[in-house]
Design a protein around this motif. Structure first.
Motif, PDB file in Angstrom:
ATOM      1  N   ARG A 151      -3.686   6.973   7.462  1.00 58.07           N
ATOM      2  CA  ARG A 151      -3.438   5.537   7.468  1.00 58.07           C
ATOM      3  C   ARG A 151      -2.329   5.218   6.471  1.00 58.07           C
ATOM      4  NH1 ARG A 151      -9.104   2.324   7.893  1.00 58.07           N
ATOM      5  NH2 ARG A 151      -9.740   3.193   9.886  1.00 58.07           N
ATOM      6  N   GLU A 152      -1.424   4.375   6.910  1.00 58.02           N
ATOM      7  CA  GLU A 152      -0.339   3.941   6.047  1.00 58.02           C
ATOM      8  C   GLU A 152      -0.370   2.422   5.964  1.00 58.02           C
ATOM      9  OE1 GLU A 152       3.372   5.356   7.460  1.00 58.02           O
ATOM     10  OE2 GLU A 152       2.908   7.460   7.097  1.00 58.02           O
ATOM     11  N   LEU A 153       0.208   1.923   4.881  1.00 56.48           N
ATOM     12  CA  LEU A 153       0.299   0.483   4.732  1.00 56.48           C
ATOM     13  C   LEU A 153       1.423  -0.037   5.622  1.00 56.48           C
ATOM     14  CD1 LEU A 153      -0.051   0.004   0.883  1.00 56.48           C
ATOM     15  CD2 LEU A 153      -1.689  -0.558   2.633  1.00 56.48           C
ATOM     16  N   ALA A 154       1.115  -1.026   6.421  1.00 55.31           N
ATOM     17  CA  ALA A 154       2.132  -1.633   7.269  1.00 55.31           C
ATOM     18  C   ALA A 154       2.768  -2.775   6.475  1.00 55.31           C
ATOM     19  CB  ALA A 154       1.499  -2.156   8.554  1.00 55.31           C
ATOM     20  N   GLN A 155       4.035  -2.613   6.135  1.00 56.52           N
ATOM     21  CA  GLN A 155       4.726  -3.641   5.368  1.00 56.52           C
ATOM     22  C   GLN A 155       5.366  -4.626   6.334  1.00 56.52           C
ATOM     23  OE1 GLN A 155       7.457  -1.755   2.737  1.00 56.52           O
ATOM     24  NE2 GLN A 155       5.857  -0.758   1.550  1.00 56.52           N
ATOM     25  N   LYS A 156       4.961  -5.884   6.224  1.00 51.39           N
ATOM     26  CA  LYS A 156       5.555  -6.904   7.073  1.00 51.39           C
ATOM     27  C   LYS A 156       5.725  -8.176   6.263  1.00 51.39           C
ATOM     28  CE  LYS A 156       1.034  -8.018   9.014  1.00 51.39           C
ATOM     29  NZ  LYS A 156       0.281  -8.151  10.251  1.00 51.39           N
TER      30      LYS A 156
END
Length: 139
Positions: free
Chosen positions: A81-86
């Motif tokens: 799992r990765e952090l989704a940067q938005k």
């Protein structure tokens, strides 16, 4: 499966990593290699007693069950799992504080003071009262 084939000396050889199935004749070197890699060896039953001709030859096949581990390369999916940067844009309603100059009408008042000299006495750390002079302002 066993992969065998005639070698240059006419003997049969076992391919490295191959599994022996059934009864087959192997060389002493192959037997030693299998024993080194084995996890468990089940010994064979004791040979039957030889009752036969004295000058004849007796052949007894030795059977062993050798448990050899098998290695397989398996690709396992890894879930990471990765952090989704938005970036989100939102409208925030608020009140903006603006400096306001306000003016008030002021009435000027004039105060006249009179100075008066009052004669009196003050207590000192002696048993004698001394005369003093004070200036008092009155409206």
């Amino acid at each position: 499966r066993l992969q065998t084939g005639p070698s240059s000396s006419g003997r049969r050889h076992v391919a490295r990593g191959a599994m022996l199935s059934g009864s087959q004749r192997i060389t002493q070197a192959e037997h030693d290699r299998l024993l080194r890699t084995a996890v468990h060896v089940e010994p064979s039953a004791p040979p039957p007693s030889c009752k036969g001709a004295v000058g004849g030859t007796h052949v007894h096949t030795v059977k062993k069950k050798i448990h050899v581990p098998v290695e397989k390369e398996v690709k396992v999916p890894v879930v990471k799992r990765e952090l989704a940067q938005k970036v989100e844009k939102k409208v925030i309603r608020g009140t903006k504080m603006v400096p306001v100059k306000k003016y008030r009408d002021v009435q000027e008042t004039v105060i006249e003071t009179k100075e008066q000299v009052v004669h009196g006495y003050k207590d000192v750390w002696k048993k004698v009262r001394e005369p003093t002079r004070e200036i008092v302002k009155k409206h």
